[in-house]
Design a protein around this motif. Structure first.
Motif, PDB file in Angstrom:
ATOM      1  N   ARG A   1       8.046 -13.336   0.852  1.00 30.33           N
ATOM      2  CA  ARG A   1       6.839 -12.747   1.384  1.00 30.33           C
ATOM      3  C   ARG A   1       6.259 -11.701   0.462  1.00 30.33           C
ATOM      4  NH1 ARG A   1       9.423 -13.417   6.755  1.00 30.33           N
ATOM      5  NH2 ARG A   1       9.965 -11.231   6.492  1.00 30.33           N
ATOM      6  N   TRP A   2       7.317 -11.162  -0.039  1.00 37.08           N
ATOM      7  CA  TRP A   2       7.171  -9.911  -1.300  1.00 37.08           C
ATOM      8  C   TRP A   2       6.401 -10.746  -2.442  1.00 37.08           C
ATOM      9  CZ3 TRP A   2       7.868  -4.719  -1.688  1.00 37.08           C
ATOM     10  CH2 TRP A   2       8.465  -4.170  -0.743  1.00 37.08           C
TER      11      TRP A   2
ATOM     12  N   VAL B   1       0.881  -7.349   2.818  1.00 44.69           N
ATOM     13  CA  VAL B   1       1.722  -6.086   2.612  1.00 44.69           C
ATOM     14  C   VAL B   1       2.316  -5.978   3.857  1.00 44.69           C
ATOM     15  CG1 VAL B   1       1.596  -3.747   1.876  1.00 44.69           C
ATOM     16  CG2 VAL B   1      -0.274  -5.287   0.899  1.00 44.69           C
ATOM     17  N   GLU B   2       1.923  -6.087   5.065  1.00 42.36           N
ATOM     18  CA  GLU B   2       2.749  -5.756   6.039  1.00 42.36           C
ATOM     19  C   GLU B   2       3.955  -6.820   6.183  1.00 42.36           C
ATOM     20  OE1 GLU B   2      -0.554  -3.239   9.121  1.00 42.36           O
ATOM     21  OE2 GLU B   2      -0.156  -5.515   9.079  1.00 42.36           O
TER      22      GLU B   2
ATOM     23  N   ILE C   1       7.494  -4.891 -11.121  1.00 40.36           N
ATOM     24  CA  ILE C   1       7.792  -5.100  -9.704  1.00 40.36           C
ATOM     25  C   ILE C   1       7.876  -6.662  -9.288  1.00 40.36           C
ATOM     26  CG2 ILE C   1       5.807  -4.676  -8.746  1.00 40.36           C
ATOM     27  CD1 ILE C   1       7.196  -3.862  -6.197  1.00 40.36           C
ATOM     28  N   ARG C   2       6.957  -7.403 -10.081  1.00 37.00           N
ATOM     29  CA  ARG C   2       6.725  -8.961  -9.910  1.00 37.00           C
ATOM     30  C   ARG C   2       7.969  -9.416 -10.268  1.00 37.00           C
ATOM     31  NH1 ARG C   2       1.370  -8.271 -11.359  1.00 37.00           N
ATOM     32  NH2 ARG C   2       1.792  -8.844 -13.363  1.00 37.00           N
TER      33      ARG C   2
ATOM     34  N   LEU D   1      15.302 -11.437  -7.940  1.00 40.61           N
ATOM     35  CA  LEU D   1      16.002 -11.232  -6.527  1.00 40.61           C
ATOM     36  C   LEU D   1      16.108 -12.931  -6.041  1.00 40.61           C
ATOM     37  CD1 LEU D   1      14.919  -7.866  -5.325  1.00 40.61           C
ATOM     38  CD2 LEU D   1      17.153  -8.256  -6.520  1.00 40.61           C
ATOM     39  N   ALA D   2      14.721 -13.338  -5.982  1.00 37.74           N
ATOM     40  CA  ALA D   2      14.609 -14.542  -5.290  1.00 37.74           C
ATOM     41  C   ALA D   2      15.499 -15.722  -5.866  1.00 37.74           C
ATOM     42  CB  ALA D   2      13.140 -14.927  -5.453  1.00 37.74           C
ATOM     43  N   ALA D   3      15.439 -15.835  -7.432  1.00 36.65           N
ATOM     44  CA  ALA D   3      16.451 -16.604  -8.157  1.00 36.65           C
ATOM     45  C   ALA D   3      17.511 -16.626  -7.858  1.00 36.65           C
ATOM     46  CB  ALA D   3      15.985 -16.462  -9.543  1.00 36.65           C
TER      47      ALA D   3
END
Length: 280
Positions: A251-252, A180-181, A219-220, A226-228
């Protein structure tokens, strides 16, 4: 408490960064910089973000004549949706870049005579007590190191019977904190608050909880989209910044896939007999 102690200074610096602003404008959609609602999975990030805002407003029962304060209004998308419902919205935000863009977009929509937007810090809301029918805060308490203080301020400015509708990105109970960090590092925020913590903080501030809901799928899906998008060149976004943000989003995705991060929304009510506030 100072801006450094509450993390307000860091939040302002983050959102005032030109590369961050370009990312939110070009990749996230530029109006509702919030987690989206994905019923089919085919929605664009921008449309899903607006849909989740509408969902939260519906849960809070906001409509004609309500005086509503958005205490972290970003680019003002929620304010404009509130105005469309016949509400009297006002927004504050800690970042001047957000306030400037919200004002510009409000003018473009012909709503600058209805919506007021000002620089403001939700740790010390510049408002009379019992002045608002509702307060909104979407994915912004995460930036505070003094969340109980924010909830106390919201409680103060709400009229009796008023509602606080809020959502945030949270740590799942039993999460691997290191993951998470690693995800939260780009935002410069703490990885320590769970949905249960938020309920407890709201109750401690005096609120009754009317609704609490986790939506981890949304959220997933949001971060996958966003990654795509960042996997392809984004015209107008600095390539170096795009690469750094894409690395952060990976990382998210790892933390989200493992169930370590979640998204939740809440509607809390200030006890007391209902009475509509005069327009602030």
């Amino acid at each position: 408490m100072s801006g450094e102690e509450t993390n307000a200074s860091a939040a302002s610096k983050y959102y005032d960064d030109a590369d961050v602003a370009d990312f939110y404008r070009l990749v996230w959609g530029g109006a509702d910089i919030h987690i989206g609602r994905y019923d089919s999975g085919e929605e664009t990030v921008a449309k899903a973000s607006a849909a989740m805002t509408r969902y939260l407003l519906d849960l809070a029962g906001l409509g004609q004549g309500d005086a509503v304060l958005d205490i972290a209004c970003g680019y003002g998308g929620t304010l404009r949706l509130l105005a469309e419902r016949g509400c009297y919205p006002k927004g504050i935000d800690i970042a001047s870049a957000c306030v400037d863009e919200a004002r510009r977009a409000n003018r473009a929509a012909g709503l600058d005579g209805i919506i007021t937007v000002e620089i403001g810090d939700f740790h010390g809301i510049e408002s009379a007590s019992a002045a608002w029918d509702a307060v909104i805060c979407q994915e912004s308490l995460i930036h505070s190191n003094a969340r109980p203080r924010v909830l106390s301020e919201v409680f103060r400015v709400l009229r009796p019977g008023g509602v606080f509708a809020f959502s945030d990105i949270l740590t799942r109970a039993g999460a691997e904190i290191a993951l998470v960090e690693a995800a939260f590092d780009r935002l410069g925020v703490q990885a320590d608050a769970t949905p249960r913590d938020y309920r407890d903080m709201a109750v401690a501030a005096g609120f009754d909880i009317l609704h609490a809901e986790e939506r981890p799928h949304d959220i997933r899906t949001h971060y996958d989209k966003l990654a795509a998008r960042l996997a392809r060149p984004v015209e107008g976004l600095n390539p170096g910044a795009a690469g750094r943000i894409a690395e952060s989003i990976s990382r998210w995705q790892k933390a989200l896939a493992g169930g370590h991060i979640t998204w939740a929304c809440f509607v809390a009510r200030k006890p007391g007999p209902w009475r509509r506030s005069p327009i602030p």
